[in-house]
Design an enzyme around this catalytic site. Structure first.
Site, PDB file in Angstrom:
ATOM      1  N   LYS A 203      16.006 -19.820 -16.290  1.00 35.56           N
ATOM      2  CA  LYS A 203      17.491 -19.276 -16.259  1.00 35.56           C
ATOM      3  C   LYS A 203      18.046 -19.265 -17.697  1.00 35.56           C
ATOM      4  O   LYS A 203      17.508 -19.704 -18.742  1.00 35.56           O
ATOM      5  CB  LYS A 203      18.138 -20.190 -15.442  1.00 35.56           C
ATOM      6  CG  LYS A 203      18.052 -19.924 -13.986  1.00 35.56           C
ATOM      7  CD  LYS A 203      19.192 -20.656 -12.929  1.00 35.56           C
ATOM      8  CE  LYS A 203      18.975 -20.122 -11.639  1.00 35.56           C
ATOM      9  NZ  LYS A 203      19.740 -20.861 -10.761  1.00 35.56           N
ATOM     10  N   ARG A 237      13.042 -25.841  -7.550  1.00 32.25           N
ATOM     11  CA  ARG A 237      12.814 -24.585  -7.304  1.00 32.25           C
ATOM     12  C   ARG A 237      12.322 -23.909  -8.359  1.00 32.25           C
ATOM     13  O   ARG A 237      13.092 -23.738  -9.463  1.00 32.25           O
ATOM     14  CB  ARG A 237      13.980 -23.919  -6.605  1.00 32.25           C
ATOM     15  CG  ARG A 237      14.133 -22.343  -6.370  1.00 32.25           C
ATOM     16  CD  ARG A 237      15.239 -21.936  -5.617  1.00 32.25           C
ATOM     17  NE  ARG A 237      14.792 -20.387  -5.024  1.00 32.25           N
ATOM     18  CZ  ARG A 237      15.075 -19.402  -5.849  1.00 32.25           C
ATOM     19  NH1 ARG A 237      15.204 -19.486  -7.263  1.00 32.25           N
ATOM     20  NH2 ARG A 237      14.909 -18.191  -5.498  1.00 32.25           N
TER      21      ARG A 237
HETATM   22  C1  9MG Z   1      18.122 -17.883  -4.788  1.00 32.78           C
HETATM   23  N1  9MG Z   1      18.340 -18.786  -5.858  1.00 32.78           N
HETATM   24  C2  9MG Z   1      18.546 -18.450  -7.172  1.00 32.78           C
HETATM   25  N2  9MG Z   1      18.611 -19.523  -8.117  1.00 32.78           N
HETATM   26  C3  9MG Z   1      18.924 -20.617  -7.149  1.00 32.78           C
HETATM   27  C4  9MG Z   1      19.233 -21.736  -7.125  1.00 32.78           C
HETATM   28  O1  9MG Z   1      19.425 -22.437  -8.393  1.00 32.78           O
HETATM   29  N3  9MG Z   1      18.963 -22.634  -6.166  1.00 32.78           N
HETATM   30  C5  9MG Z   1      18.785 -22.157  -4.741  1.00 32.78           C
HETATM   31  N4  9MG Z   1      18.880 -23.291  -3.866  1.00 32.78           N
HETATM   32  N5  9MG Z   1      18.612 -20.860  -4.594  1.00 32.78           N
HETATM   33  C6  9MG Z   1      18.683 -20.123  -5.690  1.00 32.78           C
END
Ligand code: 9MG
Length: 261
Positions: A203, A237
């Site tokens: 990010k 994630r």
């Molecule tokens: C779909 N998506 C993109 N970034 C995300 C994040 O930080 N958390 C979750 N739960 N979904 C995300």
């Protein structure tokens, strides 16, 4: 949780996993690398990304979910549309990951009607404009209050907290400072009583502190994941599953929990 985007405009995949075959190959690679969950999404939430119709989203994610079901890895569907949730759950998904925290009409009911798990994420605003001057008086308190309110709404509909993971939503309507404060104070979200899920992978908050382009943020992503784990995150994630697992192994060994190969 390994990320599988079936979106031509995905911010970090640059369209390379747009076709079903390459998305399937990518998903199988993430399983091989040790992903415990796969999160499959058909619509990008990147600011400025094109909206996708419900039919198109179903067409992107359902065949992939059907192809991956039964391979021993729980599947999560990254969507905010109740109809996509229903189709994905019917095809074999076990978790709904919703960046809108089930605020679309009918979304709570869809999840309540199934036994699936759910990820509730915080977002200020909507993806198209969320990064235009985000403001909070106290970001941790406000994110925490929002997630608590959504937990109560789900509880009222019969979705118990043991089915829920909570996510502060890094990058979703937050400045770099907001994001790092949330990371620092992550244990306060854990106090809500549900597992915390963190998505920092590649990010812009990592680009802001390293000066690196999106494709060069693996090291920063792994460090972010390990810092989050150290502050209680239970689900990470990530795009880079193998690298993240290596980072976690080092952290676990330091904790006295690791296995030696
Ligand atoms: C779909 N998506 C993109 N970034 C995300 C994040 O930080 N958390 C979750 N739960 N979904 C995300």
């Amino acid at each position: 949780m390994g990320i599988v985007n079936v979106t031509p405009d995905s911010f970090s995949d640059g369209g390379q996993h747009a076709s079903r075959d390459s998305a399937l190959a990518h998903a199988l690679r993430l399983i091989d690398e040790g992903a415990d969950i796969l999160d499959i999404g058909g619509e990008s939430t990147r600011p400025g990304a094109a909206a996708v119709s419900q039919a198109e989203e179903i067409d992107r994610v359902v065949p992939l979910i059907a192809a991956l079901a039964g391979r021993g890895v729980p599947l999560s569907v990254d969507t905010s549309k109740p109809e996509v949730m229903r189709a994905a759950l019917a095809a074999g998904a076990a978790i709904v990951n919703d960046v809108y925290a089930l605020r679309a009409p009918g979304a709570v009911e869809e999840v309540a009607a199934s036994g699936c798990g759910v990820v509730l994420m915080h977002m200020q605003g909507v993806p198209r404009t969320m990064q235009v001057a985000p403001h909070y008086d106290d970001v941790v308190a406000e994110v925490s209050a929002f997630l608590k309110e959504r937990l109560v709404a789900l509880g009222d509909a019969g979705v118990t907290p043991d089915r829920v993971a909570l996510d502060p939503g890094f990058g979703f309507g937050k400045t770099v400072e907001h994001n790092f404060r949330l990371l620092r104070e992550l244990p306060r979200l854990g106090a809500l009583g549900c597992p915390v899920l963190v998505g920092l992978s590649r990010k812009s908050m990592l680009g802001a502190v390293t000066g690196r382009a999106v494709g060069e943020r693996v090291t920063a992503s792994v460090v972010g994941a390990v810092l989050a784990a150290g502050r209680g995150a239970r689900v990470l994630r990530v795009h880079d599953v193998a690298a993240t697992r290596d980072g976690l192994r080092v952290w676990e060994a330091m904790q006295g929990q690791g296995e030696t190969k």
